[in-house]
Design a protein around this motif. Structure first.
Motif, short mmCIF file in Angstrom:
data_model
loop_
_atom_site.label_atom_id
_atom_site.label_comp_id
_atom_site.label_asym_id
_atom_site.label_seq_id
_atom_site.Cartn_x
_atom_site.Cartn_y
_atom_site.Cartn_z
N THR A 142 40.34 83.84 87.21
CA THR A 142 41.15 83.57 86.03
C THR A 142 42.64 83.54 86.39
OG1 THR A 142 39.52 84.57 84.55
CG2 THR A 142 41.78 84.40 83.73
N ILE A 143 43.04 84.48 87.22
CA ILE A 143 44.43 84.49 87.67
C ILE A 143 44.73 83.25 88.52
CG2 ILE A 143 46.14 85.75 89.05
CD1 ILE A 143 44.56 88.32 88.33
N THR A 144 43.75 82.87 89.33
CA THR A 144 43.92 81.68 90.16
C THR A 144 44.07 80.43 89.30
OG1 THR A 144 42.61 82.72 91.92
CG2 THR A 144 42.93 80.34 92.07
N VAL A 145 43.28 80.34 88.25
CA VAL A 145 43.41 79.21 87.31
C VAL A 145 44.82 79.19 86.71
CG1 VAL A 145 42.66 78.30 85.07
CG2 VAL A 145 40.96 79.06 86.74
N GLU A 146 45.30 80.35 86.29
CA GLU A 146 46.66 80.43 85.73
C GLU A 146 47.70 79.98 86.75
OE1 GLU A 146 49.79 83.80 84.00
OE2 GLU A 146 47.66 84.31 84.26
N GLY A 147 47.54 80.44 88.00
CA GLY A 147 48.48 80.06 89.04
C GLY A 147 48.45 78.58 89.36
N MET A 148 47.25 77.99 89.35
CA MET A 148 47.14 76.57 89.64
C MET A 148 47.62 75.71 88.48
SD MET A 148 46.33 76.39 92.74
CE MET A 148 45.93 74.64 92.93
N GLU A 190 39.31 75.46 87.68
CA GLU A 190 38.68 75.74 86.39
C GLU A 190 37.16 75.68 86.51
OE1 GLU A 190 40.20 72.87 83.71
OE2 GLU A 190 42.14 73.85 83.42
N GLU A 191 36.66 74.72 87.25
CA GLU A 191 35.21 74.58 87.44
C GLU A 191 34.66 75.75 88.25
OE1 GLU A 191 33.24 72.54 85.99
OE2 GLU A 191 34.68 71.11 85.16
N LEU A 192 35.41 76.22 89.23
CA LEU A 192 34.95 77.38 90.00
C LEU A 192 34.84 78.61 89.10
CD1 LEU A 192 36.97 77.10 93.35
CD2 LEU A 192 34.62 76.34 92.87
N PRO A 217 25.19 77.65 88.20
CA PRO A 217 26.59 77.56 88.64
C PRO A 217 26.86 76.36 89.53
CG PRO A 217 25.72 79.78 88.96
CD PRO A 217 24.56 78.90 88.64
N THR A 218 25.82 75.81 90.16
CA THR A 218 26.04 74.71 91.10
C THR A 218 26.52 73.44 90.38
OG1 THR A 218 23.72 73.97 91.00
CG2 THR A 218 24.30 75.60 92.68
N VAL A 219 26.24 73.33 89.07
CA VAL A 219 26.75 72.18 88.31
C VAL A 219 28.28 72.18 88.33
CG1 VAL A 219 26.90 71.12 86.02
CG2 VAL A 219 24.71 72.04 86.84
N HIS A 220 28.86 73.35 88.11
CA HIS A 220 30.31 73.46 88.12
C HIS A 220 30.86 73.40 89.55
CE1 HIS A 220 30.48 74.18 83.86
NE2 HIS A 220 29.57 75.13 83.97
N GLY A 239 42.57 72.06 98.76
CA GLY A 239 41.31 71.42 98.39
C GLY A 239 40.16 71.82 99.31
N ASP A 240 40.45 71.96 100.60
CA ASP A 240 39.41 72.38 101.54
C ASP A 240 38.88 73.77 101.20
OD1 ASP A 240 39.69 70.02 102.95
OD2 ASP A 240 41.01 70.88 104.48
N HIS A 241 39.78 74.68 100.80
CA HIS A 241 39.35 76.02 100.42
C HIS A 241 38.50 75.98 99.15
CE1 HIS A 241 41.45 78.24 103.50
NE2 HIS A 241 42.56 77.60 103.24
N ILE A 242 38.89 75.15 98.21
CA ILE A 242 38.09 74.99 96.99
C ILE A 242 36.70 74.48 97.34
CG2 ILE A 242 37.87 73.58 94.90
CD1 ILE A 242 40.93 73.86 94.58
#
Length: 202
Positions: A22-28, A120-122, A136-139, A184-187
């Motif tokens: 959630t924090i990562t989403v906020e940061g991104m 967000e999908e993660l 979860p694999t759909v997201h 993107g590679d890390h995602i």
């Protein structure tokens, strides 16, 4: 003193991972705003990176003490580790652009927005970990799809640099584009780890 192995922390590990997400989403989201021209959002990127670090460390400590984690301990650790690199990369990108006194451009704004959507999908994928009936694999696949669009934008932007006469700008923007590509590679790695974890749990 008796050690209480079966503590709420065991059941709370996935919520802790979600808190980091959630924090990562906020940061991104802040990174996307910064790349679109909101320079003040850089402070939010930095603040989120520090908050996510604290959450990551708390998760790791709880994982170390956990007797019966709801998911494979190695998977939880790796998911948290690779997710951490997403905001690390965002913070480093902002810092380098500020040092070089270079403003984000349109390709950077596009890539940052796509990366934000991927994270967000993660987060949605993490919500389904260990939940019967959820997939979860759909997201995770949706995150990978956004990451691949980042790569397409990256290649187009790199090609466009061939027409820029200022060598300093070419080198600076090339590094910025590469940083976004590495995020993107890390995602992508997080998404694939979700798949791996689900296959083991099946």
């Amino acid at each position: 003193m008796t050690r209480h192995w079966l503590m709420p922390d065991d059941r709370g590990l996935i919520p802790m991972l979600r808190e980091q997400a959630t924090i990562t989403v906020e940061g991104m989201h802040a990174l996307a705003a910064w790349a679109a021209g909101a320079r003040e959002a850089a402070d939010t990127v930095r603040a989120c990176e520090h908050r996510a670090d604290d959450t990551k460390r708390a998760l790791w400590r709880a994982l170390r003490e956990s007797f019966a984690p709801p998911f494979d301990a190695e998977d939880l650790f790796e998911l948290s580790t690779d997710l951490d690199e997403v905001l690390n990369g965002a913070k480093d990108l902002v810092r380098e652009m500020e040092v070089m006194n270079l403003a984000p451009d349109e390709p950077m704004a596009t890539m940052a927005d796509l990366l934000s959507r991927a994270v967000e999908e993660l987060d949605l994928a993490f919500a389904g970990l260990g939940v019967r009936g959820d997939d979860p694999t759909v997201h995770a696949d949706a995150a990978i799809k956004s990451q691949r669009r980042v790569e397409h934008t990256y290649r187009t932007a790199m090609s466009a640099l061939l027409g820029v006469p200022d060598l300093h700008e070419v080198m600076a923007r090339r590094e910025a584009y590469r940083r976004l590509s590495r995020i993107g590679d890390h995602i992508h790695r997080v998404a694939e780890r979700i798949w791996y974890a689900q296959v083991k749990e099946a």
